[in-house]
Design a protein around this motif. Structure first.
Motif, short mmCIF file in Angstrom:
data_model
loop_
_atom_site.label_atom_id
_atom_site.label_comp_id
_atom_site.label_asym_id
_atom_site.label_seq_id
_atom_site.Cartn_x
_atom_site.Cartn_y
_atom_site.Cartn_z
N ILE A 121 6.66 0.33 -16.40
CA ILE A 121 6.08 1.25 -15.21
C ILE A 121 5.51 2.32 -15.54
CG2 ILE A 121 6.89 2.44 -13.07
CD1 ILE A 121 9.41 1.15 -13.13
N HIS A 122 4.15 2.42 -15.20
CA HIS A 122 3.39 3.78 -15.87
C HIS A 122 3.18 4.45 -14.34
CE1 HIS A 122 0.14 5.59 -18.39
NE2 HIS A 122 0.15 6.17 -17.34
N ILE A 123 3.73 5.55 -14.53
CA ILE A 123 3.60 6.69 -13.25
C ILE A 123 2.61 7.42 -13.67
CG2 ILE A 123 4.85 8.25 -11.81
CD1 ILE A 123 7.37 7.15 -12.75
N SER A 124 1.47 7.60 -12.70
CA SER A 124 0.43 8.55 -13.01
C SER A 124 0.51 9.67 -11.65
CB SER A 124 -0.93 7.71 -12.75
OG SER A 124 -2.16 8.49 -13.09
N VAL A 125 0.31 10.75 -12.11
CA VAL A 125 0.35 11.94 -11.10
C VAL A 125 -0.83 12.62 -11.04
CG1 VAL A 125 1.92 13.79 -10.59
CG2 VAL A 125 3.24 12.09 -11.63
N ASP A 126 -1.29 12.68 -9.88
CA ASP A 126 -2.27 13.69 -9.72
C ASP A 126 -1.63 15.37 -9.96
OD1 ASP A 126 -4.36 15.43 -8.59
OD2 ASP A 126 -4.32 14.63 -6.62
N THR A 168 3.86 -5.48 -15.62
CA THR A 168 3.20 -4.29 -15.63
C THR A 168 2.96 -3.62 -14.11
OG1 THR A 168 2.20 -4.60 -17.71
CG2 THR A 168 1.69 -2.50 -16.77
N PHE A 169 3.73 -2.39 -13.87
CA PHE A 169 3.72 -1.93 -12.61
C PHE A 169 2.93 -0.46 -12.83
CE2 PHE A 169 6.99 -4.52 -12.48
CZ PHE A 169 6.82 -5.26 -11.32
N PHE A 170 1.96 -0.23 -11.80
CA PHE A 170 1.13 1.38 -12.00
C PHE A 170 1.79 1.80 -10.63
CE2 PHE A 170 -2.39 4.14 -11.36
CZ PHE A 170 -2.45 4.70 -12.35
N ILE A 171 2.21 2.88 -10.79
CA ILE A 171 2.60 3.78 -9.43
C ILE A 171 1.88 5.23 -9.55
CG2 ILE A 171 4.63 4.93 -8.22
CD1 ILE A 171 6.44 3.01 -9.27
N ASN A 172 1.16 5.27 -8.50
CA ASN A 172 0.19 6.64 -8.49
C ASN A 172 0.61 7.64 -7.50
OD1 ASN A 172 -2.19 8.40 -8.45
ND2 ASN A 172 -2.98 7.44 -6.70
N PHE A 173 0.91 8.97 -7.72
CA PHE A 173 1.13 10.05 -6.81
C PHE A 173 -0.17 10.77 -6.63
CE2 PHE A 173 5.37 8.94 -8.25
CZ PHE A 173 6.15 8.82 -7.01
N SER A 174 -0.57 10.92 -5.32
CA SER A 174 -2.07 11.91 -5.15
C SER A 174 -2.06 11.97 -3.61
CB SER A 174 -3.20 10.81 -5.43
OG SER A 174 -4.34 11.26 -5.28
N VAL A 214 -0.03 -2.67 -8.72
CA VAL A 214 -0.32 -1.19 -8.22
C VAL A 214 0.47 -0.62 -7.14
CG1 VAL A 214 -2.11 0.51 -7.60
CG2 VAL A 214 -2.56 -1.50 -9.15
N LEU A 215 1.10 0.63 -6.72
CA LEU A 215 1.54 1.08 -5.82
C LEU A 215 1.24 2.45 -5.83
CD1 LEU A 215 3.52 1.11 -3.31
CD2 LEU A 215 5.28 1.91 -5.10
N SER A 216 0.59 2.89 -4.58
CA SER A 216 0.08 4.29 -4.54
C SER A 216 0.50 5.10 -3.50
CB SER A 216 -1.38 4.36 -4.60
OG SER A 216 -1.93 5.37 -4.69
N TYR A 217 1.35 6.32 -3.93
CA TYR A 217 1.85 7.07 -2.80
C TYR A 217 1.22 8.06 -2.25
CZ TYR A 217 6.44 4.75 -3.58
OH TYR A 217 7.62 4.20 -3.71
N HIS A 249 -2.52 -1.55 -1.46
CA HIS A 249 -1.49 -0.90 -2.55
C HIS A 249 -0.93 0.24 -2.17
CE1 HIS A 249 -2.75 -4.34 -4.77
NE2 HIS A 249 -4.14 -3.79 -4.87
N SER A 250 -1.57 1.07 -1.05
CA SER A 250 -1.35 2.54 -0.62
C SER A 250 0.01 2.62 0.40
CB SER A 250 -2.57 3.19 0.14
OG SER A 250 -2.75 2.34 1.21
N LYS A 251 0.73 3.35 0.06
CA LYS A 251 1.85 3.75 1.03
C LYS A 251 1.82 5.17 1.46
CE LYS A 251 3.73 -0.36 0.56
NZ LYS A 251 3.82 -1.28 1.56
#
Length: 692
Positions: free
Chosen positions: A501-506, A605-611, A647-650, A671-673
């Motif tokens: 899991i790759h968590i990418s944070v704004d 592989t999972f990509f989780i984004n916070f933005s 991809v999952l984007s919060y 992919h947005s939540k």
């Protein structure tokens, strides 16, 4: 046409590396920070070159006051970075690194201890004392030692050059640049062709021998010069396998030259040298604080010099000026003017300094060197982003569409925090106290989440009895007597593949306040939950901007990687991370997209984004905002999914861009939540569905 002075490095260095456009917009601290960031990247690049060419892990460092690296293990480089200097400095680092790899420095210790090779023995030492009428007991030892040392430097350099040219021909250009800057010049060419240095003395011989690789060499300028040329035999320099063989040859060459020199008269005696200030610092670099000495005339015809053995520049048949049997010496093309003689004298001194490794290099303070070392240990590197980006506003200053460098920091440490080099890191008491609170809360939340998030660690098995193969079922063994051979159980175990899991944070300024607190809480919670799951790894990165020699660049801080870090790192360091700067969303994604796609095929592989929803960034290369930035970010998300990354984007509510959820959906689509990421039930539901 302007000469491209940095043509070899331009292949891989961004055009603006040496020419920052907006540097005047920075305050003094930002400029200082940008310089050190650039130096760290520069050091990393040179270190990589040295490691590749020598196949050794050689320490590359900047020189500071009081440093003296003569241990044969360290390459020092100048802190001066500009277009005309970089290629020569790379060449010099490769040259020094190759000496570390190939030169036996114990041979030089033998020389300094007067342990000479044949044909120099006690009888010969005595003959030298008699020749020069010296009453100093160790005169002959000192006299021979200094001359042989100079010859070793020349011959060993030719051997080292051959190694580079034969094993790493792609790096010859850096060597050519080095010799052009530090060694060759137009006045050397004139001096070789002139009547200068054609007298029977050591200065004349060494001037001619040092410049054997120059196309203007005249092998008949001195009686024994052609014989020395044949003895050294640059064309076959590879026959010398080690420094001991070089030492042996240097002693033989010394005797040939010395035996040909006339006995000095009383007025010109070279033997009345009673000083014993022996030069024992072979290869020690100058303590001069001045900048790198400048190169020779740009009109020099020696671009292919420095021993380009693979091209045969210096090893073929003698040129027109070299023809003849060598029994008679030539007179040259006439005398130089007094001014030219002075220029030649200075150029020769410069060549000797190069041969002795005494090259002036601009220093850094010990404090700055400490910061550069911290940045180097952080694994800082640059990736180019913005491929295919096109902004439609060409009628204003916001029409810049060039690719820009993204700074990637791979090793997050407390030293990096204390260095003050990254805008997104702060050790202020107020911020760390507040943000340590969200870390603690995240750990608590993650512990609960880990108990609920079981789907990735669950194992399902299905056993089918009475099969013809498989594992023998003991309970059925008695049926063998009745002719039943189907006594095996066949078990199928279903396990989830390993997960990354790759968590990418704004981490832009718009994420400040409660948004940051909530986001950090959720990020830490996911990392904690993953640490409780056997087959799940987590990488956490933060996206922001940082001051650089281009004024501002996108930044990615790889703060945690469970494959190499313990979870304690999250607890100890995440309180120092703060939001700062702009939102270079897709540019940062593009910089790491390849490594997301290069994960083992047996890994999900999972990509989780916070933005908080809206990209915006600008520097001297690119204007990244509006619909163009949204399209570019969306393109990066599509690349990820095309490469098999889920991809999952919060979307984080409450910031400057809280009304931009529609733009957020344009970037991330299905992919947005839009959920409360601190709500354990909602978070568990979305993650469990995501991991199915």
């Amino acid at each position: 046409m302007t000469e491209n002075k940095n043509k070899y490095s331009n292949f891989w260095i961004d055009n603006d590396f040496f020419n920052p456009n907006d540097v005047d917009l920075q305050d003094d601290n930002s400029k200082k920070s940008s310089d050190l960031m650039a130096l760290a990247s520069y050091k990393r690049a040179v270190s990589n070159f040295v490691s590749i060419v020598t196949n050794k892990d050689i320490n590359v460092t900047f020189k500071t006051s009081g440093d003296s690296y003569t241990d044969g293990n360290t390459v020092t480089i100048s802190s001066k970075i500009n277009e005309s200097d970089f290629d020569p400095i790379v060449g010099l680092a490769l040259h020094e690194g190759s000496h570390i790899k190939l030169t036996d420095f114990d041979v030089l210790k033998r020389l300094m201890a007067d342990d000479f090779e044949y044909p120099i023995d006690d009888n010969y030492l005595e003959s030298i004392n008699k020749k020069y009428g010296s009453t100093v007991s160790h005169f002959a030892n000192y006299y021979i030692r200094t001359k042989v040392k100079d010859l070793i430097n020349v011959i060993e350099d030719r051997r080292i050059d051959y190694y580079i040219y034969s094993t790493s021909p792609g790096y010859k250009g850096y060597y050519h640049s080095m010799y052009k800057k530090y060694f060759h010049s137009n006045i050397i060419d004139k001096g070789l062709k002139s009547s200068e240095h054609r007298t029977d003395d050591w200065d004349s011989y060494m001037f001619r021998i040092i410049n054997f690789t120059n196309e203007n060499r005249d092998l008949d300028a001195l009686p024994k010069l052609r014989e020395v040329w044949d003895m050294i035999d640059i064309r076959n320099i590879s026959r010398l396998k080690n420094t001991t063989e070089v030492y042996m040859l240097a002693c033989q060459v010394f005797k040939v030259i010395e035996d040909s020199l006339p006995k000095p008269t009383a007025d010109s005696s070279d033997g009345d040298q009673n000083q014993e200030n022996e030069d024992g610092n072979q290869g020690e670099q100058s303590d001069n604080h001045s900048d790198d000495s400048q190169g020779g005339d740009n009109e020099s015809k020696n671009d292919s010099q420095g021993g380009d053995y693979s091209d045969g520049d210096a090893e073929g048949d003698a040129s027109e000026t070299n023809k003849g049997g060598g029994s008679k010496t030539t007179q040259g093309d006439g005398e130089l003017s007094p001014r030219q003689k002075k220029m030649l004298e200075n150029a020769i001194k410069k060549q000797k300094k190069f041969q002795e490794g005494d090259i002036s290099k601009k220093r850094v303070s010990k404090k700055d060197k400490s910061k550069i070392d911290v940045l180097s240990k952080s694994g800082i590197e640059e990736r180019m982003s913005g491929e295919g980006y096109e902004h439609g506003d060409h009628n204003s200053r916001f029409g810049r569409n060039k690719k820009t460098a993204v700074t990637v920091v791979r090793n997050f440490t407390k030293d990096l925090v204390d260095s003050g080099m990254l805008n997104n890191l702060s050790n202020s008491e107020w911020s760390t106290e507040r943000y340590n609170g969200c870390v603690e809360k995240g750990i608590q939340l993650g512990t609960m989440l880990g108990r609920r998030l079981k789907v990735r660690s669950e194992e399902r098995s299905l056993t089918t009895p009475r099969m013809k193969s498989g594992k023998i079922a003991g309970r059925l063994l008695h049926e063998l007597g009745m002719g039943n051979t189907q006594i095996f159980d066949h078990t199928i175990i279903n396990r989830h593949k390993p997960t990354l899991i790759h968590i990418s944070v704004d981490a832009s300024s718009s994420m400040s306040g409660d948004l940051w607190y909530n986001t950090q809480t959720s990020t830490v919670a996911i990392a904690k939950a993953a640490s409780m799951t056997n087959n799940m790894d987590v990488v956490i990165s933060y996206r922001g901007t940082n001051d650089s020699n281009r004024s501002t660049v996108p930044l990615i801080l790889i703060a945690y990687d469970s494959r190499v870090d313990k979870f304690a790192k999250v607890h100890q360091l995440f309180g120092y991370i703060r939001p700062s700067g702009c939102t270079p969303e897709g540019l940062c994604f593009e910089a790491i997209i390849d490594e997301l796609s290069m994960v083992n095929n047996n890994t999900d592989t999972f990509f989780i984004n916070f933005s908080d929803g809206y990209p915006g960034f600008s520097n001297s290369d690119i204007d990244y905002y509006g619909s163009a930035a949204i399209r570019h970010t969306s393109a990066q998300v599509k690349k990820m999914t095309k490469n098999g990354v889920k991809v999952l984007s919060y979307f984080i509510h409450g910031g400057y861009h809280s009304n931009n959820s529609d733009q957020f959906e344009r970037m991330y689509g299905k992919h947005s939540k839009n959920v409360d990421v601190t709500n354990i039930i909602q978070l568990t539901k979305t993650l469990n569905k995501f991991f199915e």
